[in-house]
Design a protein around this motif. Structure first.
Motif, short mmCIF file in Angstrom:
data_model
loop_
_atom_site.label_atom_id
_atom_site.label_comp_id
_atom_site.label_asym_id
_atom_site.label_seq_id
_atom_site.Cartn_x
_atom_site.Cartn_y
_atom_site.Cartn_z
N UNK A 1 0.85 -1.21 0.00
CA UNK A 1 0.00 0.00 0.00
C UNK A 1 0.88 1.25 0.00
N UNK A 2 0.60 2.18 -0.92
CA UNK A 2 1.41 3.39 -1.04
C UNK A 2 1.17 4.33 0.15
N UNK A 3 2.27 4.80 0.70
CA UNK A 3 2.17 5.68 1.87
C UNK A 3 1.64 7.04 1.45
N UNK A 4 0.71 7.56 2.24
CA UNK A 4 0.12 8.87 1.97
C UNK A 4 1.16 9.96 2.14
N UNK A 5 1.26 10.84 1.13
CA UNK A 5 2.26 11.90 1.18
C UNK A 5 1.88 12.93 2.25
N UNK A 6 2.86 13.24 3.10
CA UNK A 6 2.63 14.19 4.19
C UNK A 6 2.69 15.61 3.65
N UNK A 7 1.76 16.43 4.11
CA UNK A 7 1.75 17.84 3.72
C UNK A 7 2.82 18.61 4.48
N UNK A 8 3.41 19.63 3.86
CA UNK A 8 4.42 20.43 4.57
C UNK A 8 3.78 21.25 5.67
N UNK A 9 4.58 21.58 6.68
CA UNK A 9 4.10 22.44 7.78
C UNK A 9 4.19 23.89 7.30
N UNK A 10 3.05 24.58 7.31
CA UNK A 10 2.95 25.93 6.77
C UNK A 10 2.90 26.95 7.90
N UNK A 11 3.54 28.08 7.69
CA UNK A 11 3.48 29.18 8.64
C UNK A 11 3.24 30.50 7.93
N UNK A 12 2.48 31.39 8.57
CA UNK A 12 2.31 32.75 8.04
C UNK A 12 3.45 33.62 8.55
N UNK A 13 4.06 34.36 7.64
CA UNK A 13 5.13 35.30 7.98
C UNK A 13 4.51 36.68 8.19
N UNK A 14 4.52 37.15 9.44
CA UNK A 14 3.99 38.46 9.77
C UNK A 14 5.12 39.35 10.30
N UNK A 15 4.95 40.66 10.16
CA UNK A 15 5.91 41.64 10.69
C UNK A 15 5.14 42.74 11.40
N UNK A 16 5.64 43.17 12.55
CA UNK A 16 5.02 44.28 13.25
C UNK A 16 4.95 45.50 12.33
N UNK A 17 3.86 46.24 12.41
CA UNK A 17 3.62 47.49 11.68
C UNK A 17 3.33 47.29 10.20
N UNK A 18 3.27 46.05 9.73
CA UNK A 18 3.11 45.79 8.30
C UNK A 18 1.78 45.07 8.07
N UNK A 19 1.05 45.51 7.03
CA UNK A 19 -0.23 44.89 6.73
C UNK A 19 -0.09 43.40 6.45
N UNK A 20 -1.03 42.62 6.95
CA UNK A 20 -1.01 41.17 6.75
C UNK A 20 -1.76 40.83 5.47
N UNK A 21 -1.07 40.20 4.55
CA UNK A 21 -1.66 39.88 3.26
C UNK A 21 -2.59 38.67 3.37
#
Length: 441
Positions: A1-21
């Motif tokens: 049985x083919x192993x299910x591909x694991x999804x990458x761990x995602x993170x949002x990059x935020x910066x103080x004083x900068x609008x969040x896209x």
């Protein structure tokens, strides 16, 4: 049985004083927790790197402003296993107008004739002999802060006076393109496919096309050669998402890039489409690509914003016809949404500018009115009657069109406190209360 591909761990990059896209609503359906990592400026590099490693993040999604660009080049080198979306190389044009010109020159993308210099004598010689009008810009800073740092000069005397007043460095000046229909065109792309485009026309008695200075918009009749130029720029930048401001010469019908970057004001549904595209990319096709027919913006542009907010909750997927004849309906264009190429350091043009120290944060990062510089901190409070468009744009969750509308209400003295915004906007009371905390009672 083919192993299910694991999804990458995602993170949002935020910066103080900068609008969040991006936020979580743009990545609906992603099954795993999305982390957030916030860069706090001023010697925060090592702590930031450590937090990314501790959280096991594989992909960081978010734009990097001009001042942090050099710092994040170092951060990316320290995190070789982390993919940045967009890549550091793709975000080269975010840093300055100078970088946009260098990018266009490297990849033979049509742009107005431009001078970039730190030498005042060289600039003086240029303005004595150049063709007028000239468009003088502040090199650093996003173009979506009302166009307040873009100026037109019609002769040598005006150029000298402007530079003496503004003291912009580098001195950045372009030949003014005689604008067809007195407008330019904003094109937004995802996976190199144009998904939204509109004309921006200057207001009565004005030359600048920014909507916050009285300009108007139209989604109709965007020429194909404009889209082709935008696609060429997006592919050269290897951009997952991208936007270009393009002018058409009224004498030749030739298009020219005025601005291009991954940092731009995008409608909420556009950010949803970008999120869908990124999920498709990171999942190896497990998630479906958003299907955005070419020129669909002509119909979307007719809809009330309240309808578009509702449409955010619909899934945009490719149409599957119920009748055989529908297969033969002609498409209006041949652009397909596609996966971007991997970036590498050699993609970036050589720069002539001295490095910009993070200790000297540009005013556009911290917020600035044209009249006076104003440093933003967690304890900074504004007076409603004096607030600038840029300062409004720094408020968390603030959309550009909302900021422009609020500025108009303030200027017309329709509101004297932020609490009164609930009478004009359908945003949640919690959001308005949060904004009100930045203002003096």
């Amino acid at each position: 049985m083919q192993e299910k591909k694991k999804l990458p761990k995602v993170g949002f990059l935020y910066l103080d004083y900068v609008l969040r896209f991006f936020d979580y609503s743009n990545f609906k359906g992603w099954p795993d927790k999305i982390e957030t990592v916030t860069y706090h400026w001023k010697n925060d590099k090592e702590r930031f790197i450590k937090e990314v490693k501790q959280k096991g993040i594989d992909v960081l999604v978010g734009n990097i402003p001009a001042t942090a660009y050099e710092t994040f080049k170092e951060i990316a080198k320290a995190l070789p296993h982390v993919r940045f979306i967009p890549s550091i190389e793709t975000q080269f044009c975010n840093k300055s107008k100078e970088n946009v010109t260098l990018f266009c020159n490297k990849y033979d993308v049509a742009a107005p004739k431009t001078i970039i210099t730190y030498d005042e004598k060289e600039a003086d010689e240029h303005f004595k002999s150049c063709h007028y009008p000239q468009i003088v810009k502040r090199s650093y800073g996003a173009s979506n802060y009302g166009g307040y740092f873009v100026h037109k000069v019609d002769n040598y005397k005006e150029a000298k006076s402007l530079l003496a007043e503004k003291k912009y460095k580098p001195i950045y000046s372009q030949d003014a393109i005689p604008l067809k229909d007195s407008g330019d065109i904003r094109v937004m792309l995802i996976g190199h496919k144009p998904i939204c485009a509109f004309w921006r026309y200057s207001g009565k008695g004005e030359w600048i096309t920014n909507t916050s200075q009285g300009g108007t918009m139209s989604y109709e009749n965007v020429p194909m050669n404009v889209l082709e130029l935008a696609v060429k720029a997006s592919k050269a930048a290897k951009a997952e998402y991208w936007a270009c401001d393009i002018a058409i010469d009224e004498n030749t019908d030739e298009p020219y890039i005025l601005e291009c970057a991954t940092a731009f004001a995008a409608f909420p549904y556009v950010r949803d489409w970008i999120g869908q595209y990124i999920m498709w990319d990171l999942s190896g096709g497990k998630f479906r690509l958003p299907h955005v027919p070419l020129f669909s913006w002509e119909e979307l542009g007719k809809m009330d914003p309240s309808v578009l907010r509702t449409l955010r909750h619909l899934y945009f997927a490719k149409y599957e016809p119920s009748a055989d004849g529908a297969y033969w309906l002609a498409d209006k264009g041949s652009f397909d949404m596609e996966q971007t190429d991997e970036s590498n350091p050699s993609d970036v043009p050589a720069s002539i500018e001295p490095p910009l120290s993070e200790d000297k944060l540009p005013d556009m990062v911290k917020g600035e009115s044209e009249a006076a510089s104003s440093k933003i901190s967690e304890t900074k409070l504004y007076k409603v009657e004096d607030v600038s468009l840029t300062e409004l744009m720094t408020l968390q969750g603030m959309e550009e069109d909302v900021a422009v509308s609020i500025k108009e209400l303030v200027d017309e003295k329709e509101i004297t406190s932020f609490e009164k915004l609930s009478e004009y906007f359908t945003d949640s009371k919690e959001k308005i209360q949060q904004w009100a905390k930045s203002f003096i009672k």
